[in-house]
Motif scaffolding. Sequence first.
Motif, PDB file in Angstrom:
ATOM      1  N   ILE A  90       1.015  -1.243  -0.099  1.00 16.38           N
ATOM      2  CA  ILE A  90       0.145  -0.057  -0.161  1.00 16.38           C
ATOM      3  C   ILE A  90       0.922   1.305  -0.025  1.00 16.38           C
ATOM      4  N   ASP A  91       0.701   2.135  -0.626  1.00 12.47           N
ATOM      5  CA  ASP A  91       1.147   3.506  -0.886  1.00 12.47           C
ATOM      6  C   ASP A  91       0.398   4.328   0.296  1.00 12.47           C
ATOM      7  N   VAL A  92       1.259   4.548   1.251  1.00 16.82           N
ATOM      8  CA  VAL A  92       0.630   5.308   2.428  1.00 16.82           C
ATOM      9  C   VAL A  92       0.392   7.007   2.240  1.00 16.82           C
ATOM     10  N   ASN A  93       0.901   7.427   0.900  1.00 18.61           N
ATOM     11  CA  ASN A  93       0.746   8.521   0.680  1.00 18.61           C
ATOM     12  C   ASN A  93      -0.368   8.928  -0.360  1.00 18.61           C
ATOM     13  N   ASN A  94      -0.856   7.937  -0.943  1.00 22.18           N
ATOM     14  CA  ASN A  94      -2.201   8.227  -1.921  1.00 22.18           C
ATOM     15  C   ASN A  94      -3.308   7.231  -1.931  1.00 22.18           C
ATOM     16  N   ALA A  95      -3.062   6.050  -1.099  1.00 24.61           N
ATOM     17  CA  ALA A  95      -4.059   5.065  -0.881  1.00 24.61           C
ATOM     18  C   ALA A  95      -5.219   5.339  -0.042  1.00 24.61           C
ATOM     19  N   ASN A  96      -6.511   5.050  -0.261  1.00 27.56           N
ATOM     20  CA  ASN A  96      -7.545   5.431   0.457  1.00 27.56           C
ATOM     21  C   ASN A  96      -7.490   4.490   1.880  1.00 27.56           C
ATOM     22  N   VAL A  97      -8.073   5.054   2.877  1.00 24.17           N
ATOM     23  CA  VAL A  97      -8.161   4.416   4.158  1.00 24.17           C
ATOM     24  C   VAL A  97      -8.789   2.732   4.051  1.00 24.17           C
ATOM     25  N   ARG A  98      -9.518   2.879   3.080  1.00 17.37           N
ATOM     26  CA  ARG A  98     -10.092   1.311   3.046  1.00 17.37           C
ATOM     27  C   ARG A  98      -9.212   0.330   2.502  1.00 17.37           C
ATOM     28  N   ALA A  99      -7.794   0.777   1.866  1.00 15.84           N
ATOM     29  CA  ALA A  99      -7.147  -0.024   1.365  1.00 15.84           C
ATOM     30  C   ALA A  99      -6.460  -0.797   2.717  1.00 15.84           C
ATOM     31  N   TYR A 100      -6.434  -0.384   3.669  1.00 15.77           N
ATOM     32  CA  TYR A 100      -5.755  -0.971   4.893  1.00 15.77           C
ATOM     33  C   TYR A 100      -6.741  -1.988   5.450  1.00 15.77           C
ATOM     34  N   THR A 101      -7.774  -2.333   5.110  1.00 18.24           N
ATOM     35  CA  THR A 101      -8.739  -3.140   5.554  1.00 18.24           C
ATOM     36  C   THR A 101      -8.215  -4.636   5.360  1.00 18.24           C
ATOM     37  N   LYS A 102      -7.175  -4.870   4.607  1.00 12.20           N
ATOM     38  CA  LYS A 102      -6.545  -6.058   4.303  1.00 12.20           C
ATOM     39  C   LYS A 102      -5.556  -6.368   5.524  1.00 12.20           C
ATOM     40  N   PHE A 103      -5.153  -5.695   6.080  1.00 10.69           N
ATOM     41  CA  PHE A 103      -4.265  -5.876   7.456  1.00 10.69           C
ATOM     42  C   PHE A 103      -4.860  -5.787   8.653  1.00 10.69           C
ATOM     43  N   PRO A 104      -4.860  -6.793   9.351  1.00 11.47           N
ATOM     44  CA  PRO A 104      -5.866  -6.588  10.661  1.00 11.47           C
ATOM     45  C   PRO A 104      -4.948  -5.882  11.701  1.00 11.47           C
ATOM     46  N   GLY A 105      -5.871  -4.944  12.224  1.00  9.48           N
ATOM     47  CA  GLY A 105      -5.526  -4.053  13.100  1.00  9.48           C
ATOM     48  C   GLY A 105      -5.035  -2.569  12.560  1.00  9.48           C
ATOM     49  N   MET A 106      -4.931  -2.244  11.203  1.00 14.35           N
ATOM     50  CA  MET A 106      -4.729  -1.068  10.652  1.00 14.35           C
ATOM     51  C   MET A 106      -5.857  -0.203  10.442  1.00 14.35           C
ATOM     52  N   TYR A 107      -7.068  -0.813  10.183  1.00 15.46           N
ATOM     53  CA  TYR A 107      -8.377  -0.124   9.914  1.00 15.46           C
ATOM     54  C   TYR A 107      -9.337  -0.030  10.829  1.00 15.46           C
ATOM     55  N   PRO A 108      -9.715   0.870  11.463  1.00 11.01           N
ATOM     56  CA  PRO A 108      -9.905   2.347  10.864  1.00 11.01           C
ATOM     57  C   PRO A 108      -8.897   3.274  11.673  1.00 11.01           C
ATOM     58  N   THR A 109      -8.395   2.898  12.743  1.00  8.59           N
ATOM     59  CA  THR A 109      -7.835   3.888  13.650  1.00  8.59           C
ATOM     60  C   THR A 109      -6.350   4.223  13.048  1.00  8.59           C
ATOM     61  N   TYR A 156      -5.406  11.238  -6.271  1.00  5.96           N
ATOM     62  CA  TYR A 156      -5.646  10.358  -5.253  1.00  5.96           C
ATOM     63  C   TYR A 156      -5.704  10.819  -3.935  1.00  5.96           C
ATOM     64  N   VAL A 157      -4.744  11.999  -3.616  1.00  8.36           N
ATOM     65  CA  VAL A 157      -4.834  12.319  -2.301  1.00  8.36           C
ATOM     66  C   VAL A 157      -6.235  12.951  -1.910  1.00  8.36           C
ATOM     67  N   GLU A 158      -6.991  13.586  -2.909  1.00  5.18           N
ATOM     68  CA  GLU A 158      -8.277  14.032  -2.805  1.00  5.18           C
ATOM     69  C   GLU A 158      -9.072  13.018  -2.227  1.00  5.18           C
ATOM     70  N   ASP A 159      -9.050  11.621  -2.603  1.00  9.53           N
ATOM     71  CA  ASP A 159      -9.704  10.737  -2.014  1.00  9.53           C
ATOM     72  C   ASP A 159      -9.344   9.727  -1.013  1.00  9.53           C
ATOM     73  N   ILE A 160      -8.310  10.284  -0.292  1.00 11.95           N
ATOM     74  CA  ILE A 160      -7.739   9.415   0.700  1.00 11.95           C
ATOM     75  C   ILE A 160      -8.590   9.013   1.716  1.00 11.95           C
ATOM     76  N   PHE A 161      -9.800  10.166   2.122  1.00 15.82           N
ATOM     77  CA  PHE A 161     -10.486   9.615   3.332  1.00 15.82           C
ATOM     78  C   PHE A 161     -11.751   8.958   2.768  1.00 15.82           C
ATOM     79  N   ASN A 162     -12.403   9.474   1.703  1.00 19.76           N
ATOM     80  CA  ASN A 162     -13.523   8.972   1.033  1.00 19.76           C
ATOM     81  C   ASN A 162     -13.503   8.872  -0.347  1.00 19.76           C
ATOM     82  N   ASN A 163     -13.304   7.573  -0.805  1.00 19.70           N
ATOM     83  CA  ASN A 163     -13.424   7.290  -2.228  1.00 19.70           C
ATOM     84  C   ASN A 163     -14.612   7.203  -2.951  1.00 19.70           C
ATOM     85  N   GLY A 164     -15.829   7.376  -2.324  1.00 12.82           N
ATOM     86  CA  GLY A 164     -17.129   7.395  -2.775  1.00 12.82           C
ATOM     87  C   GLY A 164     -17.755   6.029  -3.101  1.00 12.82           C
TER      88      GLY A 164
END
Length: 167
Positions: A90-109, A156-164
């Motif tokens: 995952i690219d931490v500077n461009n990926a949406n927060v939901r991309a972290y759901t594949k790593f237990p413990g990372m999403y949402p906090t 991509y930074v524009e959609d980092i919190f909410n990708n719609g």
Amino acid sequence: PWVRTDPRKMFRKVLLAAGIAYASAFSATPALSSIRVKSVACGATMGADGVSRREILAGAVTAAVTILPFAASAEIEYAGVPFLGGSDIIDVNNANVRAYTKFPGMYPTIAGLIAKNGPFSDFKAVQAIEGLTPAMQGVLAKYEKNLVMLPPVPEYVEDIFNNGLYR
């Protein structure tokens, strides 16, 4: 076979061709003098002698040839697309927060803290986020090899919190 040419040389050739087409529209050709037509649009006459079809065609060709090099050099796809959630990295500077759901413990906090405090230049900067508990830092350390820091891209930074995307 397809041969890649230097864009500057291609642009010069296109400008030369456009200039020739434009100049040829105004050359005196006796055979075409009978084609001149007076056009009336909204009650206004377009010029004293009217506008020839050749002038209109030359203008259209010039516009198309001028725009062509810009369309050909457009970026079609962002090279970091696989790191926006489609792989195990995952690219931490461009990926949406939901991309972290594949790593237990990372999403949402932790994902929210990363998105809120970026961009980052290296993993040490991610670990230095204010508000991370020792347990959170342990989760981050577990997935260090899965995080990459590419330069931020505005699209991509524009959609980092909410990708719609909603369920």
